[in-house]
Design a protein around this motif. Structure first.
Motif, PDB file in Angstrom:
ATOM      1  N   PHE A 292       1.278   7.649   1.388  1.00 20.88           N
ATOM      2  CA  PHE A 292      -0.032   8.269   1.984  1.00 20.88           C
ATOM      3  C   PHE A 292       0.312   8.560   3.502  1.00 20.88           C
ATOM      4  O   PHE A 292       0.783   7.866   4.016  1.00 20.88           O
ATOM      5  CB  PHE A 292      -1.317   7.727   1.702  1.00 20.88           C
ATOM      6  CG  PHE A 292      -2.480   8.201   2.222  1.00 20.88           C
ATOM      7  CD1 PHE A 292      -2.893   9.304   1.908  1.00 20.88           C
ATOM      8  CD2 PHE A 292      -3.347   7.566   3.279  1.00 20.88           C
ATOM      9  CE1 PHE A 292      -4.012  10.151   2.237  1.00 20.88           C
ATOM     10  CE2 PHE A 292      -4.478   8.257   3.628  1.00 20.88           C
ATOM     11  CZ  PHE A 292      -4.984   9.399   3.117  1.00 20.88           C
TER      12      PHE A 292
ATOM     13  N   CYS B  51      -3.640   1.388   6.003  1.00 17.50           N
ATOM     14  CA  CYS B  51      -3.571   2.712   5.199  1.00 17.50           C
ATOM     15  C   CYS B  51      -4.817   2.593   4.532  1.00 17.50           C
ATOM     16  O   CYS B  51      -5.315   1.753   3.886  1.00 17.50           O
ATOM     17  CB  CYS B  51      -2.329   2.501   4.231  1.00 17.50           C
ATOM     18  SG  CYS B  51      -2.523   3.991   3.107  1.00 17.50           S
TER      19      CYS B  51
ATOM     20  N   SER C 171      -2.579  -1.358   2.949  1.00 17.49           N
ATOM     21  CA  SER C 171      -1.377  -2.098   3.490  1.00 17.49           C
ATOM     22  C   SER C 171      -1.010  -1.761   4.879  1.00 17.49           C
ATOM     23  O   SER C 171      -1.742  -0.780   5.288  1.00 17.49           O
ATOM     24  CB  SER C 171      -0.178  -1.714   2.603  1.00 17.49           C
ATOM     25  OG  SER C 171       0.604  -0.697   3.366  1.00 17.49           O
TER      26      SER C 171
ATOM     27  N   GLN D  69       4.071   1.828   1.611  1.00 13.74           N
ATOM     28  CA  GLN D  69       3.801   1.203   0.608  1.00 13.74           C
ATOM     29  C   GLN D  69       3.186   2.171  -0.649  1.00 13.74           C
ATOM     30  O   GLN D  69       3.725   2.185  -1.796  1.00 13.74           O
ATOM     31  CB  GLN D  69       2.580   0.140   0.921  1.00 13.74           C
ATOM     32  CG  GLN D  69       2.517  -0.838  -0.159  1.00 13.74           C
ATOM     33  CD  GLN D  69       3.582  -1.688  -0.126  1.00 13.74           C
ATOM     34  OE1 GLN D  69       4.232  -2.173   0.911  1.00 13.74           O
ATOM     35  NE2 GLN D  69       4.181  -2.360  -1.216  1.00 13.74           N
ATOM     36  N   CYS D  70       2.452   3.246  -0.246  1.00 15.99           N
ATOM     37  CA  CYS D  70       2.094   4.235  -0.966  1.00 15.99           C
ATOM     38  C   CYS D  70       2.399   5.515  -0.890  1.00 15.99           C
ATOM     39  O   CYS D  70       2.030   6.464  -1.823  1.00 15.99           O
ATOM     40  CB  CYS D  70       0.275   4.082  -1.373  1.00 15.99           C
ATOM     41  SG  CYS D  70      -0.720   4.621   0.142  1.00 15.99           S
TER      42      CYS D  70
ATOM     43  N   CYS E 292       2.593   5.670   4.905  1.00 11.79           N
ATOM     44  CA  CYS E 292       2.654   4.724   4.591  1.00 11.79           C
ATOM     45  C   CYS E 292       3.808   4.443   3.603  1.00 11.79           C
ATOM     46  O   CYS E 292       4.031   5.097   2.685  1.00 11.79           O
ATOM     47  CB  CYS E 292       1.261   4.322   3.821  1.00 11.79           C
ATOM     48  SG  CYS E 292       1.183   2.721   2.996  1.00 11.79           S
TER      49      CYS E 292
ATOM     50  N   ASN F 264      -5.597   4.503   2.068  1.00 15.63           N
ATOM     51  CA  ASN F 264      -5.618   4.677   0.718  1.00 15.63           C
ATOM     52  C   ASN F 264      -5.094   3.297   0.014  1.00 15.63           C
ATOM     53  O   ASN F 264      -5.770   2.952  -1.262  1.00 15.63           O
ATOM     54  CB  ASN F 264      -4.173   5.497   0.561  1.00 15.63           C
ATOM     55  CG  ASN F 264      -4.605   6.787  -0.488  1.00 15.63           C
ATOM     56  OD1 ASN F 264      -5.552   7.246  -0.239  1.00 15.63           O
ATOM     57  ND2 ASN F 264      -3.409   7.059  -1.206  1.00 15.63           N
ATOM     58  N   CYS F 265      -4.303   2.515   0.771  1.00 11.98           N
ATOM     59  CA  CYS F 265      -3.977   1.267  -0.285  1.00 11.98           C
ATOM     60  C   CYS F 265      -4.179   0.053   0.622  1.00 11.98           C
ATOM     61  O   CYS F 265      -3.989  -1.239   0.224  1.00 11.98           O
ATOM     62  CB  CYS F 265      -2.327   1.246  -0.693  1.00 11.98           C
ATOM     63  SG  CYS F 265      -1.240   1.073   0.656  1.00 11.98           S
TER      64      CYS F 265
HETATM   65 ZN   LIG Z   1      -0.831   3.324   1.598  1.00 15.06          ZN
END
Ligand SMILES: [Zn+2]
Length: 409
Positions: A72, A23, A28, A69-70, A67, A25-26
């Motif tokens: 996104f 990702c 992950s 995780q975040c 994602c 963004n994060c």
């Molecule tokens: Zn993410």
């Protein structure tokens, strides 16, 4: 070197692949693909001078990944080499009264609520600099605009003299452009290495803790909620919710001053300030991960039905001889036609922006005509690509004496 070119993604993923790259963004690796479209035009609002150039315009694939995780979403098949931002890029919405009303309200909010007056404002991705100029006039601010598609000749002599316009893509090399306010509207969604981009901005601020950072971009929540497949297109490689946007800013050492929705919940607005360390979530609007995960799953299930529904609807209008036309020759229109596979069923599209009229849509090659030309065409159905403009379009149809059925997407 630009932000985009430093982190190119050229992944030729198969349609059925489940795993997406990390990702942006994060970082992950817990992304999963929820939607894919092949061969969509790399740009949607670049003006095409003729039908041949339009239909031969480069294409890329959409592999929309979520994602876990975040929250996104991004196009994991995005290839920045297909980007071509230049003065022919016609993104402005300032020919619309409804849009200008929103822009004026936002300018007033920035000046009055956030005290942006007598400040130096740097706008990253200023487009044609209309908004920057309004903010400078309203708050007696000084403006610097950075954008490869800027057209200084469209501005008044006064604004041309007062604004500093740099026709380039923002990069680390612009870090010396120090300002009290950093504004970035409808730009972040065009950038794939989102965290890297935000880190460049954060580094450029250093320890000047008074700098105000204001971002505006589309909210993916309503796109997923209403299965708006026409809002997913190649130019937009990044899709944010309130939560994923806040998480990105917090991780990059910003405190969120305010985060809100506007424009019928289509846009997210964020005001942030730099702090020494990453910050933790504190706003109710940020807490959206489980909701977003459910919405992404629903979009995955419903998108094909929605595409089929609109394809059948437009084809039916065509078969009935009702000459359907689309209103708004922007990205939504291009995505609507290309994703639904509509060609001859729609003969023309209408736009109020005179710089688009007489030009052609990339990929499909549909001619763009003016509202006045639409009168001669005499359509039976007008499909408005953004329902927020329904009243505005109805008024124009009434003035022109066009009695077509008006429907919103
Ligand atoms: Zn993410």
């Amino acid at each position: 070197m630009t932000v985009q070119s430093r982190q190119q993604t050229d992944s030729a993923q198969s349609v059925n692949s489940i795993k997406a790259p990390c990702c942006p963004n994060c970082g992950s690796s817990s992304s999963r693909q929820i939607y894919s479209v092949d061969g969509i035009p790399a740009h949607s609002v670049l003006l095409m001078p003729d039908q041949t150039t339009a239909t031969q315009y480069p294409r890329g694939d959409m592999r929309l990944s979520f994602c876990e995780q975040c929250g996104f979403l991004s196009n994991s098949a995005f290839n920045v080499k297909l980007n071509e931002y230049n003065p022919d890029y016609e993104e402005t919405q300032h020919f619309s009264a409804r849009f200008n009303e929103f822009a004026d309200e936002l300018v007033a909010d920035l000046v009055n609520r956030f005290g942006i007056r007598n400040k130096r404002v740097l706008e990253i991705g200023c487009g044609k600099a209309e908004f920057l100029w309004r903010l400078c006039e309203a708050g007696n601010n000084e403006g610097i605009g950075v954008d490869p598609s800027v057209r200084p000749e469209r501005l008044s002599t006064e604004s041309r003299q007062k604004l500093q316009l740099i026709p380039e893509l923002y990069s680390e090399e612009h870090a010396q452009l120090q300002a009290d306010v950093i504004l970035c509207r409808h730009t972040l969604e065009h950038i794939q290495p989102t965290r890297e981009f935000l880190d460049i901005i954060r580094r450029s601020i250093g320890d000047r803790s008074n700098v105000q950072v204001c971002f505006e971009l589309p909210d993916v929540r309503i796109v997923l909620e209403e299965t708006r497949f026409w809002d997913v297109y190649y130019e937009h490689c990044s899709y944010f919710s309130a939560g994923s946007l806040a998480r990105l800013f917090r991780a990059a050492s910003f405190e969120i001053v305010d985060l809100w929705r506007d424009y019928d919940d289509q846009y997210l607005l964020l005001m942030a300030r730099p702090v020494p360390q990453p910050t933790v979530a504190s706003l109710e609007i940020e807490d959206d991960l489980s909701e977003l995960s459910a919405l992404a799953a629903a979009f995955e299930v419903n998108s094909q039905t929605q595409i089929t529904h609109w394809r059948d609807t437009i084809r039916q209008f065509h078969h009935e001889g009702r000459q359907p036309v689309l209103w708004g020759a922007g990205s939504k229109c291009v995505a609507f036609l290309t994703t639904a596979g509509l060609e001859h069923e729609v003969e023309v599209v209408v736009d109020i922006n005179p710089h688009k009229q007489g030009k052609f849509l990339p990929a499909t090659g549909h001619p763009v005509i003016s509202p006045a030309q639409l009168k001669e065409y005499a359509p039976g159905v007008v499909v408005v690509m953004n329902s927020i403009y329904l009243n505005e379009v109805q008024q124009q149809l009434d003035q022109l004496g066009i009695s077509a059925e008006l429907i919103g997407t």
